[in-house]
Design an enzyme around this catalytic site. Structure first.
Site, short mmCIF file in Angstrom:
data_model
loop_
_atom_site.label_atom_id
_atom_site.label_comp_id
_atom_site.label_asym_id
_atom_site.label_seq_id
_atom_site.Cartn_x
_atom_site.Cartn_y
_atom_site.Cartn_z
N HIS A 1 -0.60 4.87 6.98
CA HIS A 1 0.08 5.14 5.52
C HIS A 1 0.39 7.10 6.48
O HIS A 1 0.07 7.35 7.05
CB HIS A 1 -0.48 5.32 4.64
CG HIS A 1 -0.96 3.65 4.51
ND1 HIS A 1 -2.08 3.88 4.60
CD2 HIS A 1 -0.19 2.59 3.79
CE1 HIS A 1 -2.15 2.52 4.32
NE2 HIS A 1 -0.88 1.57 3.79
N SER B 1 0.68 -1.32 0.22
CA SER B 1 -0.04 -0.23 -0.26
C SER B 1 0.63 0.58 0.18
O SER B 1 0.42 2.30 -0.84
CB SER B 1 -1.00 0.08 1.05
OG SER B 1 0.10 0.19 2.67
N ASP C 1 -3.42 8.43 7.61
CA ASP C 1 -4.44 7.88 8.11
C ASP C 1 -3.19 6.40 9.41
O ASP C 1 -1.89 7.04 9.55
CB ASP C 1 -5.01 6.76 7.15
CG ASP C 1 -4.29 5.60 6.74
OD1 ASP C 1 -2.83 5.02 6.88
OD2 ASP C 1 -4.77 5.59 5.63
#
Length: 376
Positions: free
Chosen positions: A320, A39, A317
């Site tokens: 990340h 991610s 978040d």
């Protein structure tokens, strides 16, 4: 001898023509970039998967020109910014979105929750592990071979490209340190597990080499115990930091090992994500709290308004980082002169060294052809 000189001249002209086709027409420092990872690098490959690891909704992408694309941040990922530093005209498209893209410029195969091990991240749902990302790359290599006139020409072209591999976080966050889903921590010590990951990663790098890769950037793991999802009472989860550090140290050693294997004719550099734990964070006033309201997996809640001062936040978040922090890390990867950050050189030096070597080879090649022609 006259015939031989004509052959040399013809070959030199052909070589220069090919060089012009792939380099001179563009200002980019590399003709193409291929991205493998999780991610931290995903740009949309998870959008249509049955997974909780998705980010193609607001407030993700709030500062990205195209809005929410599947990037797990408010704007650009670290590799997006490196792409800009490299002078590539556009961001590298996700494999899932290559139908109208120029695959000769590269493809992004990264997938949220993916790991080196196939099962890592499966607790979140479907994902594209590193092994599956390589399978997708083979599909692209076949298409490139069709465009360039054969696999041999495709491999010659791909040998000029940069391969960016940033993966391993989920092998810890969503495997080893998730005992309710995985028994890994009861089977292996930190040292044993890191060695297994390195061995499997090495096999994947060998597979990339087989289809043409020659220039690699390998990214170490960040301070995983210091992401907001793992912070408790303001303190980092040190066991996770310790375990992931062992992996990064072994990855750096792997770079030395592979660079010393002259038979493979490839070059590797190591860049250190862990730098984010120790560099000067001037301007970032919020370092342990996420900018957006988050759900059970640490992801932003759909359509919730994020913090307005996100340039001051390290984390977007619970897992990340923000565009602002990604720019800091991308700059370190690209320009740092500290061996703890980039080893044995930074990305800028890496790509410019290759350009210089190729330029010198061309000059010598043409010089030889001219000498043969003059001799006649």
């Amino acid at each position: 001898m006259y015939c031989e000189s004509k052959i040399w001249l013809a070959l030199s002209l052909l070589f220069v023509a090919n060089y012009n086709q792939y380099y001179v027409h563009a200002e980019s420092k590399v003709p193409c970039l291929f991205i493998f990872g999780d991610s931290l690098s995903d740009s949309g490959n998870n959008n249509n998967l049955a997974t909780n690891a998705k980010s193609n909704f607001k407030p993700y992408g709030i500062d990205f020109p195209a809005g929410p694309t599947g990037r797990f941040t408010n704007g650009r990922t670290t590799i997006d910014i490196i792409t800009q530093f490299l002078g590539l005209e556009n961001f590298i498209p996700a494999f899932a979105n290559t139908s109208n893209s120029d695959i000769l410029k590269g493809v992004n195969y990264a997938s949220g929750s993916a790991g080196i091990r196939d099962e890592s991240g499966g607790n979140s749902g479907a994902h594209i592990s590193l092994g599956l990302q390589l399978e997708n790359h083979r599909v692209i290599v076949t298409q490139i071979a069709s465009k360039l006139g054969g696999l041999k020409k495709a491999k010659q072209y791909l040998g000029k490209c940069l391969y960016y591999v940033n993966i391993g976080s989920n092998d810890y966050l969503n495997n080893y340190f998730l005992p309710e889903y995985y028994p890994t921590s009861t089977i292996y010590t930190y040292e044993q597990y890191a060695e297994i990951l390195i061995q499997e990663l090495t096999l994947n790098l060998e597979a990339l080499h087989y289809v043409g890769a020659r220039k690699y950037v390998l990214v170490g793991l960040g301070s995983l115990g210091c992401i907001p999802l793992r912070i408790s009472d303001g303190s980092c989860f040190q066991p996770l930091n310790s375990a992931s550090l062992i992996f990064s140290e072994k990855l750096k050693s792997l770079v030395d090992q592979l660079n010393n294997e002259t038979s493979i004719n490839s070059k590797f550099i190591f860049v250190n994500s862990r730098t984010s734990a120790v560099i000067d964070a001037k301007g970032f006033t919020v370092k342990t709290v996420a900018c957006c309201a988050f759900g059970s997996y640490g992801e932003c809640i759909h359509d919730q308004r994020p913090c307005p001062n996100r340039r001051e936040y390290v984390f977007w978040d619970e897992n990340h980082t923000t565009d602002a922090w990604n720019k800091v890390i991308a700059t370190i990867f690209y320009n740092s002169s500290y061996p703890d950050s980039t080893y044995p050189m930074n990305i800028k030096q890496f790509v410019e060294q290759n350009i210089k070597m190729e330029s010198e080879f061309i000059k010598e090649f043409i010089s030889q052809s001219n000498r043969l022609y003059v001799d006649e």
